[in-house]
Scaffold this motif. Structure first.
Motif, mmCIF file in Angstrom:
data_model
loop_
_atom_site.group_PDB
_atom_site.id
_atom_site.type_symbol
_atom_site.label_atom_id
_atom_site.label_comp_id
_atom_site.label_asym_id
_atom_site.label_seq_id
_atom_site.Cartn_x
_atom_site.Cartn_y
_atom_site.Cartn_z
ATOM 1 N N MET A 202 1.001 -1.179 -0.233
ATOM 2 C CA MET A 202 -0.175 -0.145 -0.189
ATOM 3 C C MET A 202 0.314 0.726 0.002
ATOM 4 O O MET A 202 1.674 1.035 0.661
ATOM 5 C CB MET A 202 -0.303 -0.010 1.592
ATOM 6 N N HIS A 203 0.804 2.199 -1.128
ATOM 7 C CA HIS A 203 1.508 3.462 -0.575
ATOM 8 C C HIS A 203 0.413 4.612 -0.527
ATOM 9 O O HIS A 203 -0.624 4.542 -1.266
ATOM 10 C CB HIS A 203 2.091 3.845 -2.340
ATOM 11 N N ALA A 204 0.288 5.419 0.480
ATOM 12 C CA ALA A 204 -0.611 5.951 0.763
ATOM 13 C C ALA A 204 -0.724 7.684 0.584
ATOM 14 O O ALA A 204 -1.597 8.668 1.098
ATOM 15 C CB ALA A 204 -0.291 6.115 2.443
ATOM 16 N N CYS A 206 1.061 10.630 -2.398
ATOM 17 C CA CYS A 206 1.088 10.391 -3.653
ATOM 18 C C CYS A 206 2.936 11.050 -3.950
ATOM 19 O O CYS A 206 3.307 11.444 -3.016
ATOM 20 C CB CYS A 206 0.338 11.873 -4.892
ATOM 21 N N ASP A 207 3.636 10.359 -4.959
ATOM 22 C CA ASP A 207 4.754 10.699 -4.861
ATOM 23 C C ASP A 207 5.058 11.988 -6.148
ATOM 24 O O ASP A 207 4.743 11.787 -7.343
ATOM 25 C CB ASP A 207 5.944 9.634 -5.589
ATOM 26 N N PHE A 208 5.952 12.601 -5.741
ATOM 27 C CA PHE A 208 6.470 14.217 -6.286
ATOM 28 C C PHE A 208 8.158 13.872 -6.651
ATOM 29 O O PHE A 208 8.537 14.219 -5.760
ATOM 30 C CB PHE A 208 5.644 15.439 -6.400
ATOM 31 N N PRO A 281 15.410 11.459 -5.144
ATOM 32 C CA PRO A 281 14.456 12.865 -4.593
ATOM 33 C C PRO A 281 13.134 12.887 -4.997
ATOM 34 O O PRO A 281 12.933 13.029 -6.269
ATOM 35 C CB PRO A 281 15.525 14.168 -5.420
ATOM 36 N N HIS A 282 12.511 13.094 -4.296
ATOM 37 C CA HIS A 282 11.261 13.177 -4.177
ATOM 38 C C HIS A 282 10.826 13.412 -3.068
ATOM 39 O O HIS A 282 10.673 13.516 -1.943
ATOM 40 C CB HIS A 282 10.282 11.568 -4.832
ATOM 41 N N CYS A 283 9.399 14.467 -3.261
ATOM 42 C CA CYS A 283 8.002 14.644 -2.005
ATOM 43 C C CYS A 283 6.657 13.221 -1.421
ATOM 44 O O CYS A 283 6.463 13.298 -2.730
ATOM 45 C CB CYS A 283 7.820 15.810 -2.256
ATOM 46 N N HIS A 284 6.923 12.481 -1.083
ATOM 47 C CA HIS A 284 6.378 11.841 -1.024
ATOM 48 C C HIS A 284 5.136 12.467 0.292
ATOM 49 O O HIS A 284 5.314 12.550 1.050
ATOM 50 C CB HIS A 284 6.584 10.556 0.346
ATOM 51 N N TYR A 285 3.964 12.419 -0.263
ATOM 52 C CA TYR A 285 3.205 13.698 0.092
ATOM 53 C C TYR A 285 1.359 12.747 0.817
ATOM 54 O O TYR A 285 0.834 12.246 -0.034
ATOM 55 C CB TYR A 285 2.606 14.743 -0.760
ATOM 56 N N LEU A 323 8.616 5.821 -5.895
ATOM 57 C CA LEU A 323 9.718 6.282 -5.188
ATOM 58 C C LEU A 323 10.064 5.501 -3.831
ATOM 59 O O LEU A 323 11.148 6.720 -3.912
ATOM 60 C CB LEU A 323 9.674 8.084 -5.744
ATOM 61 N N GLY A 324 9.456 5.298 -3.284
ATOM 62 C CA GLY A 324 9.505 5.067 -1.917
ATOM 63 C C GLY A 324 8.384 5.210 -1.704
ATOM 64 O O GLY A 324 7.592 6.145 -1.075
ATOM 65 N N GLY A 325 9.085 5.194 0.064
ATOM 66 C CA GLY A 325 8.019 5.454 1.081
ATOM 67 C C GLY A 325 7.915 5.101 1.961
ATOM 68 O O GLY A 325 9.154 4.144 2.626
ATOM 69 N N PRO A 326 8.247 5.068 3.469
ATOM 70 C CA PRO A 326 7.915 4.303 4.683
ATOM 71 C C PRO A 326 7.666 3.493 4.840
ATOM 72 O O PRO A 326 6.338 2.631 4.184
ATOM 73 C CB PRO A 326 7.021 5.745 5.935
HETATM 74 ZN ZN LIG Z 1 5.876 7.753 -2.166
#
Ligand SMILES: [Zn+2]
Length: 328
Positions: A202-204, A206-208, A281-285, A323-326
């Motif tokens: 589960m990707h909770a 959005c990745d920018f 490099p990205h922002c997981h929001y 692009l990743g996530g916790p």
């Molecule tokens: Zn993410």
């Protein structure tokens, strides 16, 4: 002075003196008196039939004036009742609907008008007008109560409007980084392949994707709840927006805010980085509502057109890898 009267006697062919007895005098007087009496009663009857005593006509005039006054009052009350009804209608069906508030229950609007006792003093003075007085005063009291409730309701609405403004400013409604060409949306919300964990999970959010150091913006007004390094989330900022909303921004290179600080929508809170469990490099929001993460794409409405929104929706729904996530 009694006059002496005579009559001509045909038998004696002489004028004879008329003898008037006391009885005759009495009968005559009685006749005159009766006639006068009858005449007086007749005149009185005629007078009272065609003319009124001054006091009576004055009272009648006052009565007519009062009746006219009452009629005007009644019409006024009826007009006010109509206006009141329209105000109540508008309140329940428009204002309260706009602010998603329950209409005021009819029982509250109608209930509790003073009992008959309230008008006791007035009725004691004018017992024959009891019904008229009670009805009129009841109507006026009812109106007064309705007006009071209505003013209270408008106070609520003013308060709700003020809150609504604050609420609209607080609810996250832009993208966390500048994304004019819509090229930044790298991965959306849902099941996605994690580039580091190498599993679909589960990707909770959005990745920018954006170059290191790209500014990250607060997506709504609120208070910084966290701004620190959190393992797999990397450098993370959490904003508490109130109204059940929180937003999280992860993998930052550095912060522009500290916990407890108030921010406005569009304030820079930090910069894009590659900290934590991130492949580039990205922002997981993430957007959280009432303790549950929700799809952030529905909270980008303020800074995109309808077409752009459709495009974002499409980009975010592609089942590419994130692009990743916790970890949690
Ligand atoms: Zn993410």
């Amino acid at each position: 002075m009694a006059r002496i009267k005579y009559y001509y006697d045909t038998e004696t062919c002489k004028y004879e003196r008329i003898k008037v007895s006391k009885w005759d005098v009495f009968i005559n007087l009685l006749g005159i008196f009766s006639l006068t009496l009858i005449l007086a009663v007749g005149l009185l009857f005629v007078y009272t039939s065609y003319f009124e005593l001054p006091q009576v006509s004055l009272l009648k005039k006052e009565n007519r004036e009062l009746e006219a006054y009452y009629e005007v009052l009644k019409q006024d009350v009826q007009r006010m009742e109509k206006v009141m009804y329209a105000l109540e209608e508008r309140d329940d069906n428009i204002y309260r609907v706009i602010f998603e508030a329950d209409p005021i229950p009819t029982s509250m609007r109608e209930g509790g008008v003073g009992g008959v006792d309230t008008y006791k003093d007035i009725i004691e003075k004018e017992p024959e007008r009891e019904e008229l007085i009670i009805n009129t005063f009841k109507k006026i009291d009812n109106l007064k109560k309705k007006m009071y409730i209505q003013t209270k309701s408008y106070d609520d609405i003013v308060q709700m409007a003020a809150n609504k403004e604050d609420m609209l400013a607080s609810i996250p409604s832009i993208q966390p980084i500048s994304n004019k060409e819509l090229k930044r949306m790298a991965s959306g919300y849902g099941l996605r392949f994690h580039p580091i964990l190498k599993i679909k999970r589960m990707h909770a959010g959005c990745d920018f994707s954006a170059p290191q150091g790209t500014p990250i913006y607060a997506t709504g007004d609120g208070k910084i709840a966290r701004a620190a390094h959190y393992g797999s989330s990397g450098n993370m900022v959490v904003i508490d927006h109130g109204y059940g909303y929180k937003t999280k921004y992860m993998h930052m290179s550095s912060f522009e805010v500290r916990p407890g600080q108030q921010v406005k929508r569009g304030d820079v809170i930090g910069y894009v980085g590659n900290t934590g469990l991130s492949a580039a490099p990205h922002c997981h929001y993430e957007v959280w509502k009432d303790g549950k993460h929700v799809n952030p794409v529905y909270y980008f409405i303020n800074d995109v057109t309808e077409e752009e929104f459709d495009k974002l929706l499409e980009l975010a729904s592609r089942e590419n890898q994130s692009l990743g996530g916790p970890l949690k």
